[in-house]
Write a protein that holds these residues in place. Structure first.
Motif, mmCIF file in Angstrom:
data_model
loop_
_atom_site.group_PDB
_atom_site.id
_atom_site.type_symbol
_atom_site.label_atom_id
_atom_site.label_comp_id
_atom_site.label_asym_id
_atom_site.label_seq_id
_atom_site.Cartn_x
_atom_site.Cartn_y
_atom_site.Cartn_z
ATOM 1 N N PRO A 1 3.391 -7.502 -11.989
ATOM 2 C CA PRO A 1 2.660 -6.578 -12.854
ATOM 3 C C PRO A 1 2.705 -5.146 -12.303
ATOM 4 O O PRO A 1 2.961 -4.926 -11.121
ATOM 5 N N PRO A 2 2.449 -4.154 -13.149
ATOM 6 C CA PRO A 2 2.506 -2.751 -12.712
ATOM 7 C C PRO A 2 1.513 -2.413 -11.601
ATOM 8 O O PRO A 2 1.762 -1.517 -10.796
ATOM 9 N N ALA A 3 0.386 -3.123 -11.525
ATOM 10 C CA ALA A 3 -0.595 -2.828 -10.482
ATOM 11 C C ALA A 3 -0.015 -3.082 -9.098
ATOM 12 O O ALA A 3 -0.309 -2.359 -8.143
ATOM 13 N N VAL A 4 0.839 -4.089 -8.994
ATOM 14 C CA VAL A 4 1.455 -4.390 -7.707
ATOM 15 C C VAL A 4 2.402 -3.265 -7.313
ATOM 16 O O VAL A 4 2.431 -2.844 -6.146
ATOM 17 N N TRP A 5 3.148 -2.741 -8.282
ATOM 18 C CA TRP A 5 4.063 -1.642 -7.972
ATOM 19 C C TRP A 5 3.292 -0.400 -7.543
ATOM 20 O O TRP A 5 3.732 0.346 -6.666
ATOM 21 N N LEU A 6 2.141 -0.166 -8.171
ATOM 22 C CA LEU A 6 1.320 0.971 -7.759
ATOM 23 C C LEU A 6 0.798 0.775 -6.331
ATOM 24 O O LEU A 6 0.788 1.709 -5.531
ATOM 25 N N LEU A 7 0.359 -0.449 -6.031
ATOM 26 C CA LEU A 7 -0.119 -0.718 -4.677
ATOM 27 C C LEU A 7 1.000 -0.546 -3.653
ATOM 28 O O LEU A 7 0.798 0.016 -2.581
ATOM 29 N N LEU A 8 2.177 -1.026 -3.973
ATOM 30 C CA LEU A 8 3.289 -0.951 -3.026
ATOM 31 C C LEU A 8 3.902 0.439 -2.950
ATOM 32 O O LEU A 8 4.266 0.913 -1.874
ATOM 33 N N GLY A 9 4.042 1.093 -4.083
ATOM 34 C CA GLY A 9 4.787 2.344 -4.125
ATOM 35 C C GLY A 9 3.974 3.593 -3.918
ATOM 36 O O GLY A 9 4.519 4.635 -3.568
ATOM 37 N N VAL A 10 2.669 3.523 -4.126
ATOM 38 C CA VAL A 10 1.870 4.735 -4.068
ATOM 39 C C VAL A 10 0.807 4.677 -2.967
ATOM 40 O O VAL A 10 0.632 5.637 -2.225
ATOM 41 N N ALA A 11 0.124 3.583 -2.842
ATOM 42 C CA ALA A 11 -1.028 3.496 -1.940
ATOM 43 C C ALA A 11 -0.705 3.747 -0.471
ATOM 44 O O ALA A 11 -1.460 4.456 0.204
ATOM 45 N N PRO A 12 0.378 3.232 0.090
ATOM 46 C CA PRO A 12 0.591 3.421 1.533
ATOM 47 C C PRO A 12 0.923 4.852 1.943
ATOM 48 O O PRO A 12 0.594 5.258 3.059
ATOM 49 N N TYR A 13 1.535 5.624 1.075
ATOM 50 C CA TYR A 13 2.039 6.928 1.496
ATOM 51 C C TYR A 13 0.957 7.944 1.842
ATOM 52 O O TYR A 13 1.078 8.629 2.858
ATOM 53 N N PRO A 14 -0.102 8.094 1.073
ATOM 54 C CA PRO A 14 -1.157 9.013 1.514
ATOM 55 C C PRO A 14 -1.788 8.582 2.841
ATOM 56 O O PRO A 14 -2.120 9.423 3.684
ATOM 57 N N VAL A 15 -1.919 7.283 3.036
ATOM 58 C CA VAL A 15 -2.476 6.783 4.296
ATOM 59 C C VAL A 15 -1.547 7.140 5.450
ATOM 60 O O VAL A 15 -1.993 7.623 6.507
ATOM 61 N N LEU A 16 -0.250 6.929 5.264
ATOM 62 C CA LEU A 16 0.715 7.248 6.319
ATOM 63 C C LEU A 16 0.751 8.751 6.606
ATOM 64 O O LEU A 16 0.815 9.173 7.771
ATOM 65 N N LEU A 17 0.729 9.571 5.566
ATOM 66 C CA LEU A 17 0.752 11.023 5.760
ATOM 67 C C LEU A 17 -0.497 11.514 6.484
ATOM 68 O O LEU A 17 -0.414 12.348 7.391
ATOM 69 N N CYS A 18 -1.650 11.003 6.101
ATOM 70 C CA CYS A 18 -2.891 11.428 6.761
ATOM 71 C C CYS A 18 -2.907 10.980 8.223
ATOM 72 O O CYS A 18 -3.300 11.754 9.104
ATOM 73 N N ALA A 19 -2.488 9.759 8.485
ATOM 74 C CA ALA A 19 -2.464 9.267 9.865
ATOM 75 C C ALA A 19 -1.470 10.064 10.705
ATOM 76 O O ALA A 19 -1.757 10.422 11.857
ATOM 77 N N GLY A 20 -0.324 10.375 10.139
ATOM 78 C CA GLY A 20 0.668 11.155 10.869
ATOM 79 C C GLY A 20 0.192 12.566 11.144
ATOM 80 O O GLY A 20 0.375 13.092 12.252
ATOM 81 N N ALA A 21 -0.433 13.200 10.168
ATOM 82 C CA ALA A 21 -0.949 14.554 10.361
ATOM 83 C C ALA A 21 -2.046 14.567 11.419
ATOM 84 O O ALA A 21 -2.095 15.458 12.278
#
Length: 122
Positions: free
Chosen positions: A86-106
């Protein structure tokens, strides 16, 4: 017509040895703070290494705590076990991790630079 003289080929692997005799001996570089470190004065370096390790472990723990439950969340999404995703899984996989990774890296980069600045006095 005579054969032209061909220059002899040389294999160059470094400076000629005659240049080394004329060069002054290399000097030891001064530390960034400008003061020369005493021979056993490695406490600031150890402190910096401990602080950098603490920042790295904190970042890793935050990433594991925030992205670790992602497979469980994907399992809880209705239809996640089937092959039709379903599209919710793609949103979780494709969108959710990146802001977390960017904030942690910064955060990690700012923390590492602050640690180095504290040790060098900048």
């Amino acid at each position: 017509m005579g054969a032209e003289s061909v220059p002899r080929r040389e294999v160059v692997t470094g400076r000629p040895r005659t240049d080394r005799a004329r060069l002054p001996p290399p000097r030891a570089a001064a530390p960034p703070g400008g003061r020369a470190a005493a021979p056993g004065d490695d406490a600031p370096v150890r402190s910096l290494m401990r602080r950098q390790l603490r920042a790295a472990l904190t970042t890793t723990a935050l990433l594991a705590a925030s992205l670790g439950p992602l497979p469980v969340l994907l399992r809880l999404v209705p239809g996640g076990a089937r092959h039709d995703v379903p599209p919710a899984v793609w949103l979780l996989l494709g969108v959710a991790p990146y802001p977390v990774l960017l904030c942690a890296g910064a955060w990690y980069v700012r923390r590492a630079e602050r640690n180095e600045g504290d040790v060098t006095g900048r």
